[in-house]
Motif scaffolding. Structure first.
Motif, PDB file in Angstrom:
ATOM      1  N   PRO A  66       3.331 -80.620  48.025  1.00 54.31           N
ATOM      2  CA  PRO A  66       2.851 -81.853  47.383  1.00 54.31           C
ATOM      3  C   PRO A  66       3.969 -82.637  46.705  1.00 54.31           C
ATOM      4  O   PRO A  66       4.006 -83.865  46.792  1.00 54.31           O
ATOM      5  CB  PRO A  66       1.815 -81.337  46.384  1.00 54.31           C
ATOM      6  N   SER A  67       4.900 -81.939  46.027  1.00 52.18           N
ATOM      7  CA  SER A  67       6.005 -82.639  45.370  1.00 52.18           C
ATOM      8  C   SER A  67       6.950 -83.256  46.389  1.00 52.18           C
ATOM      9  O   SER A  67       7.491 -84.349  46.168  1.00 52.18           O
ATOM     10  CB  SER A  67       6.771 -81.671  44.461  1.00 52.18           C
ATOM     11  N   PHE A  68       7.166 -82.569  47.509  1.00 51.99           N
ATOM     12  CA  PHE A  68       8.048 -83.104  48.547  1.00 51.99           C
ATOM     13  C   PHE A  68       7.457 -84.364  49.164  1.00 51.99           C
ATOM     14  O   PHE A  68       8.146 -85.387  49.308  1.00 51.99           O
ATOM     15  CB  PHE A  68       8.281 -82.034  49.612  1.00 51.99           C
ATOM     16  N   VAL A  69       6.177 -84.303  49.518  1.00 52.34           N
ATOM     17  CA  VAL A  69       5.516 -85.487  50.083  1.00 52.34           C
ATOM     18  C   VAL A  69       5.464 -86.602  49.042  1.00 52.34           C
ATOM     19  O   VAL A  69       5.667 -87.783  49.357  1.00 52.34           O
ATOM     20  CB  VAL A  69       4.116 -85.113  50.585  1.00 52.34           C
ATOM     21  N   GLY A  70       5.191 -86.230  47.782  1.00 49.80           N
ATOM     22  CA  GLY A  70       5.166 -87.239  46.738  1.00 49.80           C
ATOM     23  C   GLY A  70       6.509 -87.893  46.523  1.00 49.80           C
ATOM     24  O   GLY A  70       6.593 -89.100  46.252  1.00 49.80           O
ATOM     25  N   LEU A  71       7.603 -87.131  46.646  1.00 53.26           N
ATOM     26  CA  LEU A  71       8.942 -87.689  46.477  1.00 53.26           C
ATOM     27  C   LEU A  71       9.244 -88.718  47.568  1.00 53.26           C
ATOM     28  O   LEU A  71       9.776 -89.807  47.284  1.00 53.26           O
ATOM     29  CB  LEU A  71       9.974 -86.562  46.505  1.00 53.26           C
ATOM     30  N   ILE A  72       8.893 -88.399  48.812  1.00 52.29           N
ATOM     31  CA  ILE A  72       9.113 -89.359  49.901  1.00 52.29           C
ATOM     32  C   ILE A  72       8.216 -90.581  49.721  1.00 52.29           C
ATOM     33  O   ILE A  72       8.653 -91.728  49.894  1.00 52.29           O
ATOM     34  CB  ILE A  72       8.857 -88.682  51.255  1.00 52.29           C
TER      35      ILE A  72
END
Length: 316
Positions: free
Chosen positions: A188-194
């Motif tokens: 979730p944090s990775f997708v949110g960062l992008i």
């Protein structure tokens, strides 16, 4: 069948105590060393990239807001950019420091050791080349010496088994694992960062388009054009699509061995003998066709003493 008592062997591994029945304790090999240099390089690259984007977009919207102090729209865009920057920092911190999905050494994960692995360890042989033993819905990684679920994967850069492994990010230097829809791991944090990066870029470019018409709309069009290339580069570089393709093939072989079996004989390299056979076959097929084609007769020669009628020259 698995052998050994987990608690006793883990204690023997940690303090070197001998077993009560006189047999030598089973000492597991050390964990493989991670590529720390490569990880640090990737981590610095990711931090610099995120920091540069945050500084650029926040500076752009702040300058626009300061040059138009009476515009509520510009200050709204600036507030949105600062909020997105804070959220991006939080997402980056979670991706880098959460250690999501990493299967660590413990009595539950390391023991009992499969018989074939224990036999090699006691004999002092290397575990390289030994297939990972499977037991039900889990398998034993012979590199980490841990039991792991079938959806886990051993990362060659981090040298750790990661549960719900998705890919190793070559920009942030971390394994991305979990599920964005189920809010598990650091996915979730990775997708949110992008997503925050794209949202910040959209916010800044819309601020330019609204504040400086009509030239700002040309900037919006240029951003849309560059965004397509950026998304493609991000997908190939950050998500490592080639490794994901190999991982999908690996998962197919694990879950559906019958479907993954190749149809027909196994493929082999094309050798010089194969090329000679191809040329011989082509020659045997084309030579009779070439001999059967009628050949036109050559034109009659000019009588002696006459020049070329087309050149207009007479014989001397």
């Amino acid at each position: 069948a698995p052998v050994g008592n987990g608690a006793m062997e883990l204690a023997a591994l940690s303090d070197g105590a001998s077993s009560t029945d006189g047999t030598a304790p089973l000492a597991l090999p050390p964990m493989p060393k991670a590529e720390r240099t490569e990880q640090a390089r990737e981590e610095r690259r990711g931090i610099l990239l995120v920091s540069a984007l945050i500084i650029f977009f926040t500076a752009l919207t702040t300058v626009i807001a300061l040059t138009r102090p009476s515009s509520a729209v510009s200050w709204t865009f600036a507030a949105a950019i600062y909020t997105e920057a804070v959220l991006a920092i939080l997402c980056l911190r979670h991706v880098l420091h959460s250690g999501a999905g990493v299967i660590r050494h413990s009595a539950e994960t390391c023991f009992p050791v499969p018989a074939e692995v224990a036999a090699r360890i006691r004999a002092g042989d290397s575990l390289a080349g030994l297939p990972n033993p499977r037991q039900g819905d889990r398998s034993y990684c012979v590199r980490c010496c841990v039991w792991r679920p079938l959806h886990a994967h051993h990362c060659s850069t981090c040298q750790r088994c990661v549960s719900e492994f998705d890919h190793h990010c070559n920009v942030l230097g971390r394994c991305i694992a979990g599920s964005a829809s189920g809010c598990r791991g650091n996915m979730p944090s990775f997708v949110g960062l992008i997503g925050l990066g794209l949202l910040a870029a959209s916010t800044a470019i819309f601020d330019v388009a609204v504040s400086f018409p009509p030239h700002g709309w040309w900037a919006l069009l240029a951003f849309a054009w560059c965004g397509v290339g950026g998304c493609i580069q991000c997908s190939v570089r950050c998500c490592d699509l080639r490794s994901r393709y190999r991982w999908c093939l690996y998962r197919l072989r694990c879950c559906c061995p019958k479907a993954a079996q190749p149809q027909g004989p196994p493929a082999r390299d094309f050798t010089a003998a194969d090329a000679q056979r191809v040329f011989t076959s082509m020659e045997n097929r084309l030579l009779p066709i070439a001999l059967a084609v009628p050949v036109a007769a050559p034109p009659p020669a000019a009588p002696p003493g006459q020049g070329d009628p087309g050149s207009g020259e007479d014989a001397v």
